[in-house]
Design a protein around this motif. Sequence first.
Motif: not given
Length: 364
Positions: A297-310
Amino acid sequence: MSDPDGLYVGLISGTSADAIDAALVDIRAGHCRLLADHTAPMDDTLHDAVLALCRPGDNEIERMAALDMHLGTAFADAALAVIARAGLTPRDITAIGSHGQTIRHLPALHTTVQIGNADVIAQRTGITTISDFRRRDMVLGGQGAPLVPRFHQTALACAGRRRAVLNLGGIANLTLLDGDTLISGFDTGPANVLMDYWCRKHTGARYDADGHWARGGTALPALLARFLEEPYFALPIPKSTGRERFNGAWLEARLDGDESPQAVQATLLALTAQTVADCLRDFAPDDLLACGGGASNSALLEALAGLLPGVNVDTTSAHGAPADMVEASAFAWLAWAHLAGVEGNAPQVTGALSGAILGARHPA
């Protein structure tokens, strides 16, 4: 047995109850190499029968008995299919590790129930089968879950890296690794279970492929805040959960009723991402490696990346462990651990009083 090294099959049907995954794994001194995999989808009839049994209802014992036999046959057939895919025969396989299908997980009562009759598997395949991996840990005061962190440690630990391995099945669970050291592991809350329920209710599809439907909606902050009031999220570790807590009734009780269905789906995706990210604040990983159905689920992975900078957000596939077969491989490894006399649980994960050799053996 003196030398447990050999070829193993791992079998699992997860909380989403959408398919049986089978992994054929070559295990040498605990190190695993995936040789072949097979996924046997559950049709709507079988899927719905499993979900119905996950809820209290009439004639549960009779329905469980029938489904236990049916799933035992289905698990055996999945094992035989993956063996044939590799060009092998059952005589080549040391053992099968079968997690089965969870229909109750009640850590407060020190009990958990998985079905998919292991004697049927052993008889139908002619291969010794190890099953019932969770209850020994619970007898020792543990949650009985998650049980994959020891395998994550074996397959994905990396010296000098702080890694979080995230299994995105029906429920999300994390394994926290500091270099080669297993720090902790626990269920964070829902991954796909609520999204799958809502998607099927409003679109007829059993899941939201690649998060496409959620992408078309906008998360509702007030609704997300109501979701986050769930007491489970504030519980200390060790902790584990399942459909007993997070289900359609849980979701419906928190809705006003006038929300756009697509906005609700977007909010459920945000809930999964937010609860995972909240659990990683103190650990501060270098890498977050996702596996399970939600890893696609690329939308979910993108959301995680947005919440976890770095944080490097990736899938386990990029690190040698195919994301859709990590859990099945883990139960192959747990079968190896049973025969090798190696502890399969991790007290720092489950809260058990001690480590233990997990599983019950069903000879061919």
